[in-house]
Design an enzyme around this catalytic site. Structure first.
Site, PDB file in Angstrom:
ATOM      1  N   ASP A  88      -6.685  14.300 -54.935  1.00  0.00           N
ATOM      2  CA  ASP A  88      -5.268  13.763 -55.306  1.00  0.00           C
ATOM      3  C   ASP A  88      -5.053  13.135 -56.556  1.00  0.00           C
ATOM      4  O   ASP A  88      -5.960  12.970 -57.220  1.00  0.00           O
ATOM      5  CB  ASP A  88      -5.410  12.668 -54.854  1.00  0.00           C
ATOM      6  N   HIS A  99      -3.350  15.200 -43.422  1.00  0.00           N
ATOM      7  CA  HIS A  99      -4.044  15.132 -45.047  1.00  0.00           C
ATOM      8  C   HIS A  99      -5.112  13.428 -44.897  1.00  0.00           C
ATOM      9  O   HIS A  99      -3.879  12.771 -44.552  1.00  0.00           O
ATOM     10  CB  HIS A  99      -3.795  15.422 -46.191  1.00  0.00           C
ATOM     11  N   HIS A 156      -7.093  10.948 -46.210  1.00  0.00           N
ATOM     12  CA  HIS A 156      -7.627  10.598 -47.870  1.00  0.00           C
ATOM     13  C   HIS A 156      -8.766   9.898 -47.800  1.00  0.00           C
ATOM     14  O   HIS A 156      -9.478   9.336 -46.891  1.00  0.00           O
ATOM     15  CB  HIS A 156      -7.035   9.566 -48.409  1.00  0.00           C
TER      16      HIS A 156
HETATM   17  P1  5GP Z   1       0.925  10.264 -47.963  1.00  0.00           P
HETATM   18  O1  5GP Z   1       1.332   8.826 -48.874  1.00  0.00           O
HETATM   19  O2  5GP Z   1       1.389  11.305 -47.514  1.00  0.00           O
HETATM   20  O3  5GP Z   1      -0.529   9.867 -47.206  1.00  0.00           O
HETATM   21  O4  5GP Z   1       0.510  10.348 -49.587  1.00  0.00           O
HETATM   22  C1  5GP Z   1       0.320  11.454 -50.813  1.00  0.00           C
HETATM   23  C2  5GP Z   1      -0.260  11.992 -51.288  1.00  0.00           C
HETATM   24  O5  5GP Z   1      -0.417  13.225 -52.008  1.00  0.00           O
HETATM   25  C3  5GP Z   1      -0.231  10.671 -52.637  1.00  0.00           C
HETATM   26  O6  5GP Z   1      -1.507   9.754 -52.534  1.00  0.00           O
HETATM   27  C4  5GP Z   1      -0.208  12.159 -53.716  1.00  0.00           C
HETATM   28  O7  5GP Z   1      -0.889  11.370 -55.062  1.00  0.00           O
HETATM   29  C5  5GP Z   1      -1.213  12.967 -53.484  1.00  0.00           C
HETATM   30  N1  5GP Z   1      -0.271  13.807 -53.761  1.00  0.00           N
HETATM   31  C6  5GP Z   1       1.366  14.143 -53.877  1.00  0.00           C
HETATM   32  N2  5GP Z   1       1.981  15.635 -54.526  1.00  0.00           N
HETATM   33  C7  5GP Z   1       0.033  16.295 -54.956  1.00  0.00           C
HETATM   34  C8  5GP Z   1       0.026  17.498 -55.392  1.00  0.00           C
HETATM   35  O8  5GP Z   1       0.998  18.062 -56.168  1.00  0.00           O
HETATM   36  N3  5GP Z   1      -1.720  17.414 -55.891  1.00  0.00           N
HETATM   37  C9  5GP Z   1      -2.355  16.580 -55.017  1.00  0.00           C
HETATM   38  N4  5GP Z   1      -3.835  17.428 -55.680  1.00  0.00           N
HETATM   39  N5  5GP Z   1      -1.659  15.985 -54.663  1.00  0.00           N
HETATM   40  C10 5GP Z   1      -0.866  15.266 -54.605  1.00  0.00           C
END
Ligand code: 5GP
Ligand code: ZN
Length: 139
Positions: free
Chosen positions: A30, A99, A101
């Site tokens: 991340d 996804h 985490h």
């Molecule tokens: P969500 O809230 O959807 O579970 O989390 C999305 C995660 O994706 C966040 O922790 C954010 O930091 C990560 N993220 C968003 N855009 C990118 C990206 O372009 N590359 C990577 N490696 N992580 C991303």
């Protein structure tokens, strides 16, 4: 899927720090880590959430989480690893491509906010009713 940032990562149009890949899944760091080693595991094929993801991809992700979790433990020796997966804007899912985490916590670092909610005793009658409602929906 057009305009999906994670599909672009799968296609190699956006770079990532990859840690693991197989036929169905990709695991990568991340870029806004909650802790050192914060890793995401996603299906290569677009699915928005738990309601959409095909069983084989879901299985592959969870098998990969064990492999990657072992590697995080070996590489970083964390005190523990929290596993989190968000479904829907209502719980702050930001990237609408499924996804998982993996969030390690080092023993000398503060608690992760996602793991330290206050424990309050529930209303057993209400819990029973909710359990029945969910169980009924499974029939
Ligand atoms: P969500 O809230 O959807 O579970 O989390 C999305 C995660 O994706 C966040 O922790 C954010 O930091 C990560 N993220 C968003 N855009 C990118 C990206 O372009 N590359 C990577 N490696 N992580 C991303
Ligand atoms: Zn996608």
């Amino acid at each position: 899927m057009e305009d999906c940032i994670f599909c672009k990562i799968v296609a190699g149009e956006i770079p990532c720090f990859k840690v693991y890949e197989d036929e169905r899944v990709l695991a990568f760091e991340d870029i806004n880590p909650i802790s050192e080693g914060h890793t995401l595991i996603m299906p290569k094929k677009h699915a928005r959430n738990l309601w959409e993801i095909p069983e084989k991809d879901l299985t592959a992700i969870h098998l990969a989480s064990q492999k990657v979790g072992n590697a995080i433990r070996e590489a970083l020796d964390p005190a523990g690893i929290a596993v989190l997966q968000l479904n829907g804007r209502g719980v702050n899912q930001v990237v609408m491509h499924y996804h998982l985490h993996l969030m390690p916590r080092a023993s000398d670092h503060p608690e992760l906010p996602v793991t330290c909610w206050e424990i309050k005793e529930g209303d057993m009658e209400a819990i029973k009713k909710t359990a029945e409602k969910i169980a009924e929906a499974l029939e």
